[in-house]
Design a protein around this motif. Structure first.
Motif, PDB file in Angstrom:
ATOM      1  N   SER A   1       0.838  -1.190   0.000  1.00 52.75           N
ATOM      2  CA  SER A   1       0.000   0.000   0.000  1.00 52.75           C
ATOM      3  C   SER A   1       0.873   1.240   0.000  1.00 52.75           C
ATOM      4  N   ILE A   2       0.351   2.295  -0.560  1.00 57.78           N
ATOM      5  CA  ILE A   2       1.052   3.566  -0.576  1.00 57.78           C
ATOM      6  C   ILE A   2       0.132   4.641  -0.005  1.00 57.78           C
ATOM      7  N   GLU A   3       0.737   5.753   0.309  1.00 52.85           N
ATOM      8  CA  GLU A   3      -0.046   6.880   0.814  1.00 52.85           C
ATOM      9  C   GLU A   3      -0.539   7.684  -0.374  1.00 52.85           C
ATOM     10  N   ALA A   4      -1.729   7.374  -0.812  1.00 57.41           N
ATOM     11  CA  ALA A   4      -2.343   8.137  -1.901  1.00 57.41           C
ATOM     12  C   ALA A   4      -2.882   9.438  -1.309  1.00 57.41           C
ATOM     13  N   PRO A   5      -3.212  10.409  -2.145  1.00 61.17           N
ATOM     14  CA  PRO A   5      -3.723  11.671  -1.593  1.00 61.17           C
ATOM     15  C   PRO A   5      -4.924  11.489  -0.671  1.00 61.17           C
ATOM     16  N   LYS A   6      -5.678  10.415  -0.884  1.00 61.11           N
ATOM     17  CA  LYS A   6      -6.894  10.255  -0.094  1.00 61.11           C
ATOM     18  C   LYS A   6      -6.729   9.299   1.071  1.00 61.11           C
ATOM     19  N   GLY A   7      -5.601   8.621   1.144  1.00 69.32           N
ATOM     20  CA  GLY A   7      -5.394   7.697   2.246  1.00 69.32           C
ATOM     21  C   GLY A   7      -4.609   6.490   1.783  1.00 69.32           C
ATOM     22  N   GLU A   8      -4.769   5.403   2.518  1.00 68.24           N
ATOM     23  CA  GLU A   8      -3.989   4.216   2.201  1.00 68.24           C
ATOM     24  C   GLU A   8      -4.602   3.496   1.010  1.00 68.24           C
ATOM     25  N   LEU A   9      -3.852   3.482  -0.078  1.00 64.41           N
ATOM     26  CA  LEU A   9      -4.313   2.764  -1.269  1.00 64.41           C
ATOM     27  C   LEU A   9      -3.484   1.500  -1.394  1.00 64.41           C
ATOM     28  N   GLY A  10      -4.134   0.368  -1.280  1.00 64.66           N
ATOM     29  CA  GLY A  10      -3.390  -0.884  -1.290  1.00 64.66           C
ATOM     30  C   GLY A  10      -3.867  -1.814  -2.376  1.00 64.66           C
ATOM     31  N   PHE A  11      -2.948  -2.662  -2.816  1.00 62.09           N
ATOM     32  CA  PHE A  11      -3.311  -3.695  -3.780  1.00 62.09           C
ATOM     33  C   PHE A  11      -2.892  -5.030  -3.208  1.00 62.09           C
ATOM     34  N   TYR A  12      -3.773  -5.987  -3.295  1.00 62.06           N
ATOM     35  CA  TYR A  12      -3.462  -7.336  -2.857  1.00 62.06           C
ATOM     36  C   TYR A  12      -3.521  -8.207  -4.104  1.00 62.06           C
TER      37      TYR A  12
END
Lengths: 381, 151, 201
Positions: free
Chosen positions: A317-328
Motif C-alpha cells: 500500500s502507498i499513501e495516496a492523496p486520499k489515504g492508504e491505497l493498497g493492492f493485494y
C-alpha cells in the motif's frame, strides 16, 4: 369539553414537535455536491440528520474481475481510472505491488521521478478537493483559483507522460521513457508560484467567518473512532493521529526526503482543511528535494517482456492523496494475476459519513462529504 | 486576544483580506483561453488520434505482427493478415481501430517494432455517428475526416 | 481472441514451438522466525491457528473457522492490531474448501501489518468481525455481494455494489467476465444480449 381542556393543558409547540414524522430525503445520485454518483438516503427530523444510508455502486465496472483476465502489464491503465483525480498514485500503487511480487529492483532515477510525479498528483488532488469543497460550501472564487494551478500540474503531466488525466505514467520496472527536456524547469517554476497561491486560498478562507461557521465543529470524529472505522490519509491525520505510510513504511525513496506530517487537533472539517493545505506545502518540499537530487542512471530496470511472477501473494500500500491505497495481488505463476483486490481509501472513508453526520444539519452533510474527499470511481471499482 | 478578535470582526478584516485577493486578480492578465480561436500548447508526447505511418512509396509500414492487438488492454485493434505464397511474408489485409473503446494508454505505440501506429497530437475527434469511430487502414493513414461546423 | 490468433500464427510458421528454459520454481513462502505475536497466538489458540508464513516481509497466519471472534478480539486488545485495513475473499473452485477469506489488520502502535487467511467451504457461514472492527461492515457486504459468502450476525447484510435484485456473484471464478445477469437486464432495461457476440436484442 374535555378535549378543549386537554389542548389547553398540553404545550402545543411540544406536541407539534413530537407529532412531526421523520422525513426521508434522497440526495443524489445526480446531486452536484456528492462528487460523482453517490446516493445518500437521509432520515431527517426537522433539519437534523437522524439516520443515513449510502447507496453506492453506480460506477461499478468490475475492475478486479477485468484485471484477472488481463496480463500484469495491461491491467495498469485500468487502475488509472480508479481515483481519476490522482491517476499517477493509483498507477504507482499497482506497479509497485507487481514489482514487489516479481522482485524487480527499480533504478534510483526512476524512483525519484516517480516521487516527483506522485507528489505533483497529491497537490493536484488536494487542489481539486479544495476547489470542490469550497464550492460546495459556497466559496466560488476558490474553485476557479484552484483550477488555475491544477492546470499547470496537468501540463507537466502532459509533458512527461503524454496525457493529462489518465496518465498511465509508469511501467513495471521504471518509466516508459526518460523525462523530456524542460521538465525540471517546469516543475521548479510551479514550485515557485505554489506558496503564493496557497496563501491566496488562505487569505480567502482560513479566517473567513462564513468558512469558519460552516467548518468548525462540523463532522467531528475522535482518533479512536477514526481508527476503528478505518479512516486513513488526511481525514485520519485531521483527528490527530500522526501516521503516514510514507514515513511508517517508506516506499520508493521517501526515506531520503525530509518532510513533516501535519496533524489536526479537533478532528473537525476545519482541521482537515488545514492538514490538507499543509500537505500541499510538504509535497512541494519533497518535490524540491527530489528535483535537485535526481541521480544519473537508467530510467528502467530490465524486465522480461512476458512477466511471470512466482507463485505467491503480496499486499502493498502507498499513501495516496486520499489515504492508504493498497493492492493485494495473488500470482499463480502464469502471466495473469489470479486475484487483484483493490483497497481504496475512499471506500473506507465513506463509511465514516454516517458517524460524522448524525445530529448535524442537512447543509452540513454537504460539507462532510466534501471533507472526506471521496472519489466514486475508487469506491465502486 | 479577545479584544483583537472582536475588533477584526467588527472591522471586517477577514472579508477585506479576501476581497483584496479578488481585486488583485482583476487587474492581472487573464489565464483563460478562447478555445477554438486560441489553442493551448500541445506537448510532443501527447497521446491523441491514432495514425498509421506509410513508407516513401505510400505503402503501409505495418508488418502485421499483431503485437499491438495483443498489447491492447481493451482489444480495440483487429489485425487480419494473409501469407504471401511467393515471399512467405505476412501481408496485412485489414486493420481496424475502434476509437470508441480506445483508452489512449499508448501501449500499441510503444510495442510497435516498425513505428507504424502512432498516437498523434491531434485531439479533436468528435463525430456525428458512432460508426465513424471505427477506422479502417486508409482512414488511419490519412487521419480522421474532420467535420467542420458551419453556421 | 488476440492470443488465440497469435498461437495459430506461430503454428503456421511451421517452426517447432520453442521450449522456454526451465526455471527453478521460486518459493516465496518462508517459515516465520522470531515473530512474537505468532508464538503467543500459536500457544493460546493452538486449535485455531494452523500455520504461519512469511512472504516478502509480510506475515500471514492461516486459521480455522472456529471461534474466530475470540482470536480477533485477542489480536485487537492484547496485540493492538487496532485497524482492519481490508477484508476480502478469494475463490479457488478446485479446492475442497472453496473460498479463502483474508483479513488485513494493522497496528498503529507497532506499525505492523498482519494478514490472516481462513479457508471456508461453499455455503459455510462466517462470524462477522464488524463488532470488533466497525470498518468491516462494508467490506463484508462487498464479499457477500461478490462471492455470496454469508456473515453471521452482520448488522446489515445487503448487496452493496450491485443492485439488490441481482442474482449472480461476479467475482467467483466460474462467472465469465462477459457475463451479466440477463434476467435483470431484461426486467430493468428491456434488453437481452448475446453472451458470445455481445449483440443486444
Amino acid at each position: 369539553m374535555d378535549e378543549v381542556k386537554n389542548i389547553n393543558k398540553t404545550n402545543f409547540a411540544e406536541e407539534f414537535v413530537d407529532a412531526t414524522e421523520e422525513l426521508v430525503l434522497n440526495m443524489g445520485p445526480q446531486h452536484p455536491s456528492t462528487h460523482g454518483v453517490l446516493r445518500v438516503i437521509l432520515k431527517l427530523h426537522h433539519e437534523k440528520v437522524v439516520d443515513l444510508d449510502c447507496d453506492i455502486g453506480y460506477l461499478h465496472r468490475g475492475v478486479e474481475k477485468i484485471s484477472e483476465t488481463l496480463s500484469y502489464k495491461l491491467a495498469a491503465p485500468y487502475m488509472d481510472r480508479l481515483d481519476y483525480i490522482s491517476a499517477v498514485s493509483n498507477n504507482l500503487a499497482y506497479i509497485e505491488t507487481i514489482e514487489k511480487l516479481a522482485g524487480v529492483e527499480v533504478p534510483k532515477k526512476a524512483q525519484y521521478i516517480r516521487v516527483i510525479l506522485t507528489e505533483l498528483a497529491r497537490i493536484s488532488s488536494h487542489l481539486l478537493w479544495l476547489a470542490t469543497h469550497a464550492l460546495d460550501i459556497g466559496a466560488m472564487t476558490v474553485f476557479l483559483y484552484c483550477f488555475r494551478e491544477r492546470e499547470e500540474i496537468l501540463n507537466i503531466f502532459e509533458m512527461v507522460t503524454g496525457a493529462r488525466l489518465t496518465t498511465n505514467a509508469f511501467r513495471i520496472g521504471g518509466l516508459p521513457q526518460d523525462v523530456p527536456e524542460g521538465f525540471e524547469k517546469a516543475v521548479k517554476d510551479f514550485c515557485e508560484i505554489l506558496p503564493g497561491r496557497i496563501s491566496e486560498y488562505e487569505a480567502l478562507l482560513t479566517k473567513n467567518r462564513i468558512w469558519l461557521a460552516r467548518t468548525k465543529n462540523v463532522g467531528v470524529i475522535s482518533p479512536e473512532d477514526a481508527i476503528a472505522i478505518g479512516l486513513t490519509g488526511p481525514s485520519l491525520r485531521g483527528s490527530g493521529v500522526k501516521w503516514d505510510l510514507r514515513k511508517a513504511h517508506p516506499y520508493e525513496s521517501y526515506n531520503e526526503f525530509e518532510f513533516d506530517i501535519p496533524t489536526g487537533e479537533n478532528g473537525d472539517t476545519y482541521d482537515r482543511y488545514l492538514v490538507r493545505l499543509e500537505e500541499m506545502r510538504q509535497a512541494r518540499r519533497i518535490i524540491l528535494q527530489a528535483i535537485d537530487g535526481i541521480p544519473e542512471g537508467d530510467f528502467t530496470a530490465k524486465v522480461p517482456k512476458v512477466l511471470k511472477p512466482p507463485k505467491g501473494e503480496v499486499y502493498h500500500s502507498i499513501e495516496a492523496p486520499k489515504g492508504e491505497l493498497g493492492f493485494y495481488v495473488i500470482s499463480d505463476g502464469s502471466t495473469k494475476p489470479y486475484r487483484v483486490k483493490i483497497k481504496g481509501p475512499s471506500f473506507y472513508n465513506l463509511q465514516a459519513l454516517k458517524k460524522m453526520c448524525l445530529g448535524h444539519y442537512v447543509a452540513d452533510v454537504v460539507a462532510i462529504i466534501g471533507t472526506l474527499d471521496i472519489v466514486l470511481g475508487e469506491i465502486d471499482r | 486576544m479577545r479584544m483583537k478578535e472582536l475588533v477584526s470582526k467588527v472591522l471586517f478584516v477577514d472579508l477585506i483580506k479576501g476581497l483584496s485577493v479578488t481585486f488583485k486578480s482583476m487587474v492581472s492578465h487573464a489565464v483563460t483561453e478562447q478555445y477554438p480561436k486560441e489553442r493551448s500548447k500541445i506537448y510532443e508526447r501527447f497521446r491523441g488520434e491514432p495514425r498509421m505511418a506509410v513508407d516513401e512509396n505510400g505503402k503501409t509500414k505495418c508488418i502485421a505482427c499483431n503485437l499491438c492487438a495483443m498489447n491492447c488492454p481493451v482489444g480495440c485493434i483487429t489485425v487480419e493478415a494473409e501469407r504471401d505464397p511467393e515471399t512467405k511474408k505476412r501481408v496485412l489485409t485489414r486493420y481496424v481501430f475502434d476509437m470508441q473503446r480506445c483508452l489512449f494508454c499508448g501501449f500499441c505505440e510503444e510495442i510497435c517494432p516498425v513505428n507504424c501506429i502512432q498516437l498523434t497530437t491531434d485531439y479533436e475527434m468528435s463525430q456525428y455517428d458512432r460508426k465513424d469511430f471505427v477506422l479502417e487502414l486508409n482512414e488511419l493513414e490519412k487521419g480522421m475526416e474532420k467535420i467542420k461546423y458551419k453556421k | 481472441m488476440a492470443e488465440e490468433k497469435n498461437k495459430n500464427d506461430s503454428l503456421e510458421k511451421g517452426k517447432a514451438p520453442r521450449k522456454p528454459p526451465k526455471k527453478e520454481e521460486v518459493n516465496l513462502y518462508e517459515e516465520i522466525k522470531d515473530f512474537d505475536t505468532f508464538t503467543k497466538v500459536k500457544e493460546k489458540f493452538a486449535d485455531i491457528v494452523l500455520d504461519g508464513k512469511r512472504i516478502r516481509e509480510q506475515h500471514i497466519f492461516y486459521i480455522k473457522n472456529e471461534n474466530i471472534l475470540d482470536f480477533f478480539k485477542y489480536l485487537r486488545d492484547e496485540e493492538k492490531y487496532d485497524m482492519l485495513a481490508d477484508l476480502t475473499a478469494i475463490d479457488y473452485p478446485d479446492r475442497e474448501k472453496r473460498f479463502a477469506i483474508l483479513y488485513n489488520i494493522y497496528s498503529f502502535k507497532k506499525l505492523e501489518r498482519l494478514l490472516v487467511r481462513m479457508d471456508i467451504a461453499d455455503g459455510e457461514e462466517v462470524e462477522t468481525v464488524s463488532e470488533i472492527w466497525p470498518s468491516a461492515n462494508w467490506p463484508e457486504r462487498e464479499v457477500y455481494d461478490m462471492f455470496g459468502i454469508k456473515f453471521k450476525n452482520h448488522p446489515d447484510l445487503r448487496r452493496i455494489l450491485l443492485p439488490e435484485d441481482w442474482k449472480t456473484h461476479p467475482l467467483r471464478k466460474d462467472f465469465d467476465v462477459k457475463n451479466r445477469d440477463q434476467d435483470w437486464m431484461e426486467r430493468h432495461l428491456g434488453i437481452r444480449e448475446d453472451v458470445n457476440s455481445g449483440e443486444v436484442k
